[in-house]
Design a protein around this motif. Sequence first.
Motif, PDB file in Angstrom:
ATOM      1  N   ILE A 239       0.839  -1.205   0.000  1.00 11.43           N
ATOM      2  CA  ILE A 239       0.000   0.000   0.000  1.00 11.43           C
ATOM      3  C   ILE A 239       0.867   1.247   0.000  1.00 11.43           C
ATOM      4  O   ILE A 239       0.648   2.187  -0.768  1.00 11.43           O
ATOM      5  CB  ILE A 239      -0.928   0.009   1.232  1.00 11.43           C
ATOM      6  CG1 ILE A 239      -1.922  -1.141   1.161  1.00 11.43           C
ATOM      7  CG2 ILE A 239      -1.675   1.341   1.336  1.00 11.43           C
ATOM      8  CD1 ILE A 239      -2.724  -1.338   2.428  1.00 11.43           C
TER       9      ILE A 239
ATOM     10  N   TYR B 261      -7.903  -3.087   2.449  1.00 17.50           N
ATOM     11  CA  TYR B 261      -7.209  -3.337   1.177  1.00 17.50           C
ATOM     12  C   TYR B 261      -7.109  -4.843   0.914  1.00 17.50           C
ATOM     13  O   TYR B 261      -7.324  -5.313  -0.208  1.00 17.50           O
ATOM     14  CB  TYR B 261      -5.824  -2.704   1.243  1.00 17.50           C
ATOM     15  CG  TYR B 261      -4.948  -2.924   0.028  1.00 17.50           C
ATOM     16  CD1 TYR B 261      -5.011  -2.067  -1.062  1.00 17.50           C
ATOM     17  CD2 TYR B 261      -4.042  -3.970  -0.018  1.00 17.50           C
ATOM     18  CE1 TYR B 261      -4.198  -2.258  -2.174  1.00 17.50           C
ATOM     19  CE2 TYR B 261      -3.222  -4.176  -1.115  1.00 17.50           C
ATOM     20  CZ  TYR B 261      -3.303  -3.302  -2.186  1.00 17.50           C
ATOM     21  OH  TYR B 261      -2.501  -3.503  -3.281  1.00 17.50           O
TER      22      TYR B 261
ATOM     23  N   LYS C 104     -10.480  -6.277  -0.226  1.00 17.77           N
ATOM     24  CA  LYS C 104     -10.768  -5.930  -1.621  1.00 17.77           C
ATOM     25  C   LYS C 104      -9.932  -6.764  -2.588  1.00 17.77           C
ATOM     26  O   LYS C 104     -10.407  -7.151  -3.663  1.00 17.77           O
ATOM     27  CB  LYS C 104     -10.485  -4.440  -1.851  1.00 17.77           C
ATOM     28  CG  LYS C 104     -11.471  -3.510  -1.167  1.00 17.77           C
ATOM     29  CD  LYS C 104     -11.071  -2.053  -1.371  1.00 17.77           C
ATOM     30  CE  LYS C 104     -11.999  -1.112  -0.623  1.00 17.77           C
ATOM     31  NZ  LYS C 104     -11.559   0.302  -0.758  1.00 17.77           N
ATOM     32  N   ARG C 105      -8.689  -7.045  -2.229  1.00 17.22           N
ATOM     33  CA  ARG C 105      -7.792  -7.792  -3.107  1.00 17.22           C
ATOM     34  C   ARG C 105      -7.965  -9.311  -2.996  1.00 17.22           C
ATOM     35  O   ARG C 105      -7.335 -10.067  -3.736  1.00 17.22           O
ATOM     36  CB  ARG C 105      -6.340  -7.431  -2.775  1.00 17.22           C
ATOM     37  CG  ARG C 105      -5.977  -6.001  -3.128  1.00 17.22           C
ATOM     38  CD  ARG C 105      -5.550  -5.908  -4.550  1.00 17.22           C
ATOM     39  NE  ARG C 105      -5.387  -4.536  -4.989  1.00 17.22           N
ATOM     40  CZ  ARG C 105      -4.856  -4.187  -6.131  1.00 17.22           C
ATOM     41  NH1 ARG C 105      -4.446  -5.127  -6.956  1.00 17.22           N
ATOM     42  NH2 ARG C 105      -4.759  -2.934  -6.488  1.00 17.22           N
TER      43      ARG C 105
END
Length: 451
Positions: A132, A221, A224-225
């Motif tokens: 990130i 994150y 979502k991934r």
Amino acid sequence: MKIGISFKKKQNKGSQYALIYAVICMNGVPKEANTGIKVHPNEWADGKPIGLNERFINEKLQAEKLKILEIFNDLLDKKQVNSEKIAFVYAELRKGVSFDTETALDNLKNKKKKIEDTQKQEMSIISILNEINQKKFKNKIIKAQNWEGNRCIIDKIRIFLQSKNLENIGYNKFKYTLFEELIDFLRFAKFSKAGITKIHEPRSNAHLRRIAQMVKAGNEYAIKRGYTETFLPQFDHFKDNAKETPFLTHQELYNLEKLDLSQDKYLDAIRDCFVFMAYTGFLFCDIKAFNPQKHLETDKEGRIWLIKGREKTGTKQMLPLLPKVQEIMDKWEGVPPLWSEPYHNETIKVLARQAGIKKHITNRVARKTAGMVWLNEGISLEDVSKMLGHKNVRITQKHYAQIQRERMAKETEHLMQPKHIPKETSQVPNMTQGNILESIAELVAQKLKIA
């Protein structure tokens, strides 16, 4: 659509024979596949067999080439042809699997999915946070200073996980109780080259809140991934006890300026660096990036202005070049020499004690002092906001609310004093109880006569 097939020799160390690999190339993408054909190293040169067994080896290679072309034609009909799929189906065929392209393609998909799932499962929290941070820096969402600061926070989280033997833990196993332990650990742990020690004074909640937000953002994150399906609750057990950055008064700043450090140029430079920031509102990263030739401009009236974008936000600071700043620049032929920021922070604490200052001093105090000095000198809040490079006035109001209250208290002090009420010119007759009764009796008598 064309396919290129060539052959190459590969020999492992210590092996007497070399293996021949087929190189399958389509659209400029080469993939290698082991043919299983062995040759003596002396029987191969320039990509082809030589010597007594040349004909025999060539026949074997031609047979393998035909197999590859058959696979190519079959995949071409299914419109799923590429060098990777051809190489995989060929490898499956060599294992003894019956020639079934559908099964081979399904096996390839399952193999890829298994690799991806393994990679996702092995994606640790540290790897996710670094990913990130790197993406934000690459996409210019954050500056180099913020990237470095985030990297330091990630290192602290890594040290905590190492202490628990959980350095490679992912969010799927990161429980909320471990989240609480992380925050408690970071509240008191002091990080240095010598290791981790404990300090009596805990870290501010503002710093810990930033760390908690980073861990939570990493969890969102990862969801979502597809790295995890585990939802980590927001860590919100913070009280409003974060300390405000202190500032120096006029007298304290003057005492620091007047310290005699002429015998030690290192201390003199660090003190002048702090004073420079206290008169410009710079942070340490801003003074490092300051270039007099680039950031000083002269207007039509001959006044010199300091105009520079802040390293943290990019917002421009604009203020006149103050005499004290000019004095320091003349003294050092630019800005004072700089070392590492931690070294400056530790040294300025010592100098502050010598100047009789009992406050907890860091380089950030200099910027806060600049705003305090300008506000106390009567400069409007809007102008101070521009001089400090704040994005809007509300930020200035938030950071300097205490100074504003003090100024307001002084300016309204006269309203708190009792006012002197002047006497009226007309005299009001002194009415006693007897006079009042006589007046009432006269009014009653008058009413009786009229009746």
